[in-house]
Scaffold this active site. Structure first.
Site, PDB file in Angstrom:
ATOM      1  N   GLU A  17       0.843  -1.195   0.000  1.00  0.00           N
ATOM      2  CA  GLU A  17       0.000   0.000   0.000  1.00  0.00           C
ATOM      3  C   GLU A  17       0.877   1.241   0.000  1.00  0.00           C
ATOM      4  O   GLU A  17       1.832   1.342   0.748  1.00  0.00           O
ATOM      5  CB  GLU A  17      -0.903   0.002   1.237  1.00  0.00           C
ATOM      6  CG  GLU A  17      -1.842   1.210   1.247  1.00  0.00           C
ATOM      7  CD  GLU A  17      -2.760   1.203   2.437  1.00  0.00           C
ATOM      8  OE1 GLU A  17      -3.597   0.296   2.534  1.00  0.00           O
ATOM      9  OE2 GLU A  17      -2.624   2.111   3.278  1.00  0.00           O
ATOM     10  N   THR A  48      -3.818   4.880  -1.399  1.00  0.00           N
ATOM     11  CA  THR A  48      -4.854   5.400  -0.493  1.00  0.00           C
ATOM     12  C   THR A  48      -5.515   6.662  -1.041  1.00  0.00           C
ATOM     13  O   THR A  48      -5.006   7.326  -1.942  1.00  0.00           O
ATOM     14  CB  THR A  48      -4.280   5.744   0.904  1.00  0.00           C
ATOM     15  OG1 THR A  48      -3.390   6.844   0.777  1.00  0.00           O
ATOM     16  CG2 THR A  48      -3.566   4.569   1.531  1.00  0.00           C
ATOM     17  N   TYR A  49      -6.668   6.982  -0.470  1.00  0.00           N
ATOM     18  CA  TYR A  49      -7.378   8.230  -0.725  1.00  0.00           C
ATOM     19  C   TYR A  49      -7.025   9.093   0.469  1.00  0.00           C
ATOM     20  O   TYR A  49      -7.584   8.942   1.552  1.00  0.00           O
ATOM     21  CB  TYR A  49      -8.880   7.959  -0.805  1.00  0.00           C
ATOM     22  CG  TYR A  49      -9.596   8.854  -1.789  1.00  0.00           C
ATOM     23  CD1 TYR A  49      -9.492   8.615  -3.151  1.00  0.00           C
ATOM     24  CD2 TYR A  49     -10.373   9.925  -1.363  1.00  0.00           C
ATOM     25  CE1 TYR A  49     -10.134   9.419  -4.071  1.00  0.00           C
ATOM     26  CE2 TYR A  49     -11.020  10.734  -2.276  1.00  0.00           C
ATOM     27  CZ  TYR A  49     -10.899  10.479  -3.622  1.00  0.00           C
ATOM     28  OH  TYR A  49     -11.545  11.278  -4.535  1.00  0.00           O
ATOM     29  N   HIS A  77      -7.982   3.441  -3.631  1.00  0.00           N
ATOM     30  CA  HIS A  77      -8.943   3.479  -2.521  1.00  0.00           C
ATOM     31  C   HIS A  77      -9.910   4.621  -2.832  1.00  0.00           C
ATOM     32  O   HIS A  77      -9.536   5.592  -3.494  1.00  0.00           O
ATOM     33  CB  HIS A  77      -8.246   3.798  -1.202  1.00  0.00           C
ATOM     34  CG  HIS A  77      -7.236   2.783  -0.745  1.00  0.00           C
ATOM     35  ND1 HIS A  77      -6.809   2.682   0.561  1.00  0.00           N
ATOM     36  CD2 HIS A  77      -6.556   1.814  -1.410  1.00  0.00           C
ATOM     37  CE1 HIS A  77      -5.920   1.713   0.676  1.00  0.00           C
ATOM     38  NE2 HIS A  77      -5.740   1.173  -0.514  1.00  0.00           N
ATOM     39  N   GLY A 108     -14.291   5.913   5.102  1.00  0.00           N
ATOM     40  CA  GLY A 108     -13.457   7.103   5.307  1.00  0.00           C
ATOM     41  C   GLY A 108     -13.731   7.721   6.667  1.00  0.00           C
ATOM     42  O   GLY A 108     -14.770   7.487   7.285  1.00  0.00           O
ATOM     43  N   ASP A 109     -12.747   8.493   7.101  1.00  0.00           N
ATOM     44  CA  ASP A 109     -12.895   9.208   8.376  1.00  0.00           C
ATOM     45  C   ASP A 109     -13.240  10.652   8.092  1.00  0.00           C
ATOM     46  O   ASP A 109     -12.793  11.214   7.094  1.00  0.00           O
ATOM     47  CB  ASP A 109     -11.577   9.133   9.158  1.00  0.00           C
ATOM     48  CG  ASP A 109     -11.356   7.731   9.698  1.00  0.00           C
ATOM     49  OD1 ASP A 109     -12.322   7.148  10.216  1.00  0.00           O
ATOM     50  OD2 ASP A 109     -10.223   7.224   9.575  1.00  0.00           O
ATOM     51  N   ALA A 122     -19.522   2.178   3.770  1.00  0.00           N
ATOM     52  CA  ALA A 122     -18.777   1.638   2.630  1.00  0.00           C
ATOM     53  C   ALA A 122     -19.622   0.677   1.798  1.00  0.00           C
ATOM     54  O   ALA A 122     -19.463   0.599   0.575  1.00  0.00           O
ATOM     55  CB  ALA A 122     -17.515   0.944   3.134  1.00  0.00           C
ATOM     56  N   HIS A 146     -14.285  -1.771  14.633  1.00  0.00           N
ATOM     57  CA  HIS A 146     -14.050  -0.378  14.238  1.00  0.00           C
ATOM     58  C   HIS A 146     -14.223   0.533  15.454  1.00  0.00           C
ATOM     59  O   HIS A 146     -15.136   0.341  16.257  1.00  0.00           O
ATOM     60  CB  HIS A 146     -15.025   0.027  13.123  1.00  0.00           C
ATOM     61  CG  HIS A 146     -14.738   1.374  12.562  1.00  0.00           C
ATOM     62  ND1 HIS A 146     -15.250   2.529  13.106  1.00  0.00           N
ATOM     63  CD2 HIS A 146     -13.943   1.754  11.527  1.00  0.00           C
ATOM     64  CE1 HIS A 146     -14.800   3.565  12.414  1.00  0.00           C
ATOM     65  NE2 HIS A 146     -14.013   3.121  11.450  1.00  0.00           N
ATOM     66  N   LYS A 162     -21.226  -6.236   4.489  1.00  0.00           N
ATOM     67  CA  LYS A 162     -20.420  -5.518   3.493  1.00  0.00           C
ATOM     68  C   LYS A 162     -19.628  -6.510   2.637  1.00  0.00           C
ATOM     69  O   LYS A 162     -19.586  -6.394   1.418  1.00  0.00           O
ATOM     70  CB  LYS A 162     -19.496  -4.560   4.251  1.00  0.00           C
ATOM     71  CG  LYS A 162     -18.547  -3.755   3.443  1.00  0.00           C
ATOM     72  CD  LYS A 162     -17.898  -2.651   4.289  1.00  0.00           C
ATOM     73  CE  LYS A 162     -16.786  -3.132   5.190  1.00  0.00           C
ATOM     74  NZ  LYS A 162     -16.030  -2.046   5.829  1.00  0.00           N
TER      75      LYS A 162
HETATM   76  P1  FAD Z   1     -17.722   1.279   7.073  1.00  0.00           P
HETATM   77  O1  FAD Z   1     -17.755  -0.086   6.550  1.00  0.00           O
HETATM   78  O2  FAD Z   1     -18.726   2.259   6.538  1.00  0.00           O
HETATM   79  O3  FAD Z   1     -17.845   1.187   8.667  1.00  0.00           O
HETATM   80  C1  FAD Z   1     -17.700   2.365   9.473  1.00  0.00           C
HETATM   81  C2  FAD Z   1     -18.484   2.155  10.770  1.00  0.00           C
HETATM   82  O4  FAD Z   1     -19.890   2.084  10.477  1.00  0.00           O
HETATM   83  C3  FAD Z   1     -18.156   0.847  11.498  1.00  0.00           C
HETATM   84  O5  FAD Z   1     -18.274   1.106  12.876  1.00  0.00           O
HETATM   85  C4  FAD Z   1     -19.252  -0.096  11.046  1.00  0.00           C
HETATM   86  O6  FAD Z   1     -19.489  -1.144  11.988  1.00  0.00           O
HETATM   87  C5  FAD Z   1     -20.445   0.839  10.946  1.00  0.00           C
HETATM   88  N1  FAD Z   1     -21.436   0.426   9.961  1.00  0.00           N
HETATM   89  C6  FAD Z   1     -21.230  -0.118   8.758  1.00  0.00           C
HETATM   90  N2  FAD Z   1     -22.398  -0.333   8.130  1.00  0.00           N
HETATM   91  C7  FAD Z   1     -23.381   0.097   8.961  1.00  0.00           C
HETATM   92  C8  FAD Z   1     -24.808   0.159   8.862  1.00  0.00           C
HETATM   93  N3  FAD Z   1     -25.456  -0.273   7.798  1.00  0.00           N
HETATM   94  N4  FAD Z   1     -25.497   0.682   9.929  1.00  0.00           N
HETATM   95  C9  FAD Z   1     -24.843   1.138  11.045  1.00  0.00           C
HETATM   96  N5  FAD Z   1     -23.476   1.102  11.166  1.00  0.00           N
HETATM   97  C10 FAD Z   1     -22.773   0.588  10.147  1.00  0.00           C
HETATM   98  N6  FAD Z   1      -9.251   5.917   5.146  1.00  0.00           N
HETATM   99  C11 FAD Z   1      -9.075   6.925   4.229  1.00  0.00           C
HETATM  100  O7  FAD Z   1      -9.521   8.047   4.464  1.00  0.00           O
HETATM  101  N7  FAD Z   1      -8.421   6.687   3.053  1.00  0.00           N
HETATM  102  C12 FAD Z   1      -7.919   5.472   2.728  1.00  0.00           C
HETATM  103  O8  FAD Z   1      -7.356   5.287   1.688  1.00  0.00           O
HETATM  104  C13 FAD Z   1      -8.072   4.390   3.653  1.00  0.00           C
HETATM  105  N8  FAD Z   1      -7.596   3.149   3.391  1.00  0.00           N
HETATM  106  C14 FAD Z   1      -7.834   2.123   4.263  1.00  0.00           C
HETATM  107  C15 FAD Z   1      -7.396   0.841   3.941  1.00  0.00           C
HETATM  108  C16 FAD Z   1      -7.618  -0.221   4.809  1.00  0.00           C
HETATM  109  C17 FAD Z   1      -7.161  -1.590   4.431  1.00  0.00           C
HETATM  110  C18 FAD Z   1      -8.270   0.001   6.052  1.00  0.00           C
HETATM  111  C19 FAD Z   1      -8.484  -1.144   7.015  1.00  0.00           C
HETATM  112  C20 FAD Z   1      -8.713   1.274   6.399  1.00  0.00           C
HETATM  113  C21 FAD Z   1      -8.511   2.350   5.510  1.00  0.00           C
HETATM  114  N9  FAD Z   1      -8.950   3.632   5.781  1.00  0.00           N
HETATM  115  C22 FAD Z   1      -8.767   4.653   4.871  1.00  0.00           C
HETATM  116  C23 FAD Z   1      -9.620   3.934   7.057  1.00  0.00           C
HETATM  117  C24 FAD Z   1     -11.151   3.835   6.953  1.00  0.00           C
HETATM  118  O9  FAD Z   1     -11.657   4.757   6.020  1.00  0.00           O
HETATM  119  C25 FAD Z   1     -11.705   4.154   8.341  1.00  0.00           C
HETATM  120  O10 FAD Z   1     -11.396   3.113   9.235  1.00  0.00           O
HETATM  121  C26 FAD Z   1     -13.171   4.501   8.376  1.00  0.00           C
HETATM  122  O11 FAD Z   1     -13.471   5.071   9.675  1.00  0.00           O
HETATM  123  C27 FAD Z   1     -14.099   3.294   8.231  1.00  0.00           C
HETATM  124  O12 FAD Z   1     -14.012   2.785   6.989  1.00  0.00           O
HETATM  125  P2  FAD Z   1     -14.815   1.454   6.599  1.00  0.00           P
HETATM  126  O13 FAD Z   1     -14.647   1.328   5.157  1.00  0.00           O
HETATM  127  O14 FAD Z   1     -14.506   0.346   7.488  1.00  0.00           O
HETATM  128  O15 FAD Z   1     -16.338   1.990   6.882  1.00  0.00           O
END
Ligand code: FAD
Length: 310
Positions: A17, A48-49, A77, A108-109, A122, A146, A162
């Site tokens: 990455e 990454t984004y 990403h 994303g955060d 996501a 998370h 997901k």
């Molecule tokens: P989600 O899957 O949307 O989950 C986020 C939260 O919402 C979790 O607590 C989940 O349990 C909850 N959730 C999911 N679906 C639901 C639903 N239907 N109802 C209620 N709650 C729900 N960040 C960046 O900004 N740029 C990057 O390039 C990047 N790359 C990454 C690569 C990897 C391999 C990893 C592990 C993380 C990366 N991140 C990146 C960080 C990531 O964006 C953050 O951890 C973000 O806070 C959550 O992303 P997620 O895709 O897991 O989100």
């Protein structure tokens, strides 16, 4: 370019990455790192984004450049928070048009320059990309749960839902094989068997890995701190033990049948290369590198670590 979903069916993948550079200095470093790591014939790399909306051009530029100029599969990403639904459709459509066959779909955060964020999770981005023709879509998995989740159980349920829509997962970094095994077992209990690639972060500085762990809602385990803490005044020994710990984890993961290893390089190559060399399992890697790994080992010039896991 290959589809990561197909590569994973052939055997374990070995991937890196990178984050998109912002300055000329970062640009030079990334070029050098890619050049150094290319001889290892990674199954794929991901970009990454970084930092929200402004990553659109930078991430796209790095991915398309890698695809055009090197024989490496590159995956962008993309994060929900940064863009409106229409913008996300445009970006994913642009990737597909440019021949980018893989996407890591993320929530994303929250960032300062946050966009409209019409997609809340996501999983919705996976659905959007699928509707536009995306055929190899990965998602993030968090072995410790998370940080925004009220509990691990609910996070696992959302992750399972997901992953059911996606093709594969890549995990946040962690330091004990048991964290990965627990994630896999809990997903299996929910009926999920899609490949989830463990993310590997070599510890080269305790302070920086603690900071990144905090951001990821994870605590560096006490035994790791106990082993590395006393070495902080001896950088060479610290580095040697940090690499050794990461190598041990990689071996344990492969023995446990992990579908690959994804290295958070932080745009440096040396640590990844050292771990790669310490693994005696090259011949079994799947993907485009299979059968060419020996060449990479002998002919590859030793290269030279992910910004915050964005
Ligand atoms: P989600 O899957 O949307 O989950 C986020 C939260 O919402 C979790 O607590 C989940 O349990 C909850 N959730 C999911 N679906 C639901 C639903 N239907 N109802 C209620 N709650 C729900 N960040 C960046 O900004 N740029 C990057 O390039 C990047 N790359 C990454 C690569 C990897 C391999 C990893 C592990 C993380 C990366 N991140 C990146 C960080 C990531 O964006 C953050 O951890 C973000 O806070 C959550 O992303 P997620 O895709 O897991 O989100």
């Amino acid at each position: 370019m290959a589809r990561i979903s197909d590569l994973l069916q052939r055997g374990p993948t070995f991937s890196f990455e990178f984050f998109p550079p912002r300055t000329d200095e970062e640009k030079d470093r990334l070029s050098q790192t890619i050049q150094d790591l290319e001889p290892l014939h990674p199954s794929f790399v991901s970009v990454t984004y970084r930092g929200g909306r402004s990553s659109r051009e930078r991430t796209t530029a790095v991915v398309t450049d890698i695809i055009r100029s090197r024989a490496i599969t590159a995956m962008p990403h993309l994060v929900c928070v940064a863009h409106s639904r229409g913008e996300l459709e445009e970006i994913v459509g642009g990737f597909i048009e440019a021949g980018v066959e893989n996407l890591l779909a993320l929530g994303g955060d929250p960032v300062a320059e946050e966009g409209p964020g019409e997609l809340k999770h996501a999983a919705e981005l996976v659905e959007l990309a699928r509707a536009l023709g995306g055929s190899s879509i990965g998602v993030a998995a968090h072995p410790a749960g998370h940080p925004r989740s009220p509990d691990r159980e609910s996070d696992r349920r959302h992750l399972a839902a997901k992953l059911a829509l996606a093709d594969f997962g890549i995990t946040q970094f962690f330091f004990h094989v048991e964290d990965y095994l627990r994630l896999r077992e809990e997903l299996a209990d929910l009926g999920l068997s899609k490949p989830v690639i463990p993310g590997i972060m070599p510890i080269l500085s305790l302070a920086s890995v603690k900071r990144m762990s905090e951001l990821a809602g994870y605590q560096v385990p006490a035994d790791v701190v106990d082993r590395l803490g006393p070495l902080e005044d001896d950088p060479q020994e610290f580095r040697r033990v940090g690499i050794e710990l990461a190598g041990e984890l990689c071996r344990q993961l492969l023995e446990a049948g992990a579908p690959g290893l994804h290295f958070y390089t932080l745009n440096f190559s040396k640590a990844t290369l050292e771990i790669y060399r310490s693994l005696e399992l090259r011949a079994q890697w799947g993907g485009p590198r299979a059968g060419r790994a020996e060449h990479g080992r002998q002919g590859g010039h030793p290269p030279s670590e992910r910004e915050t896991i964005a």
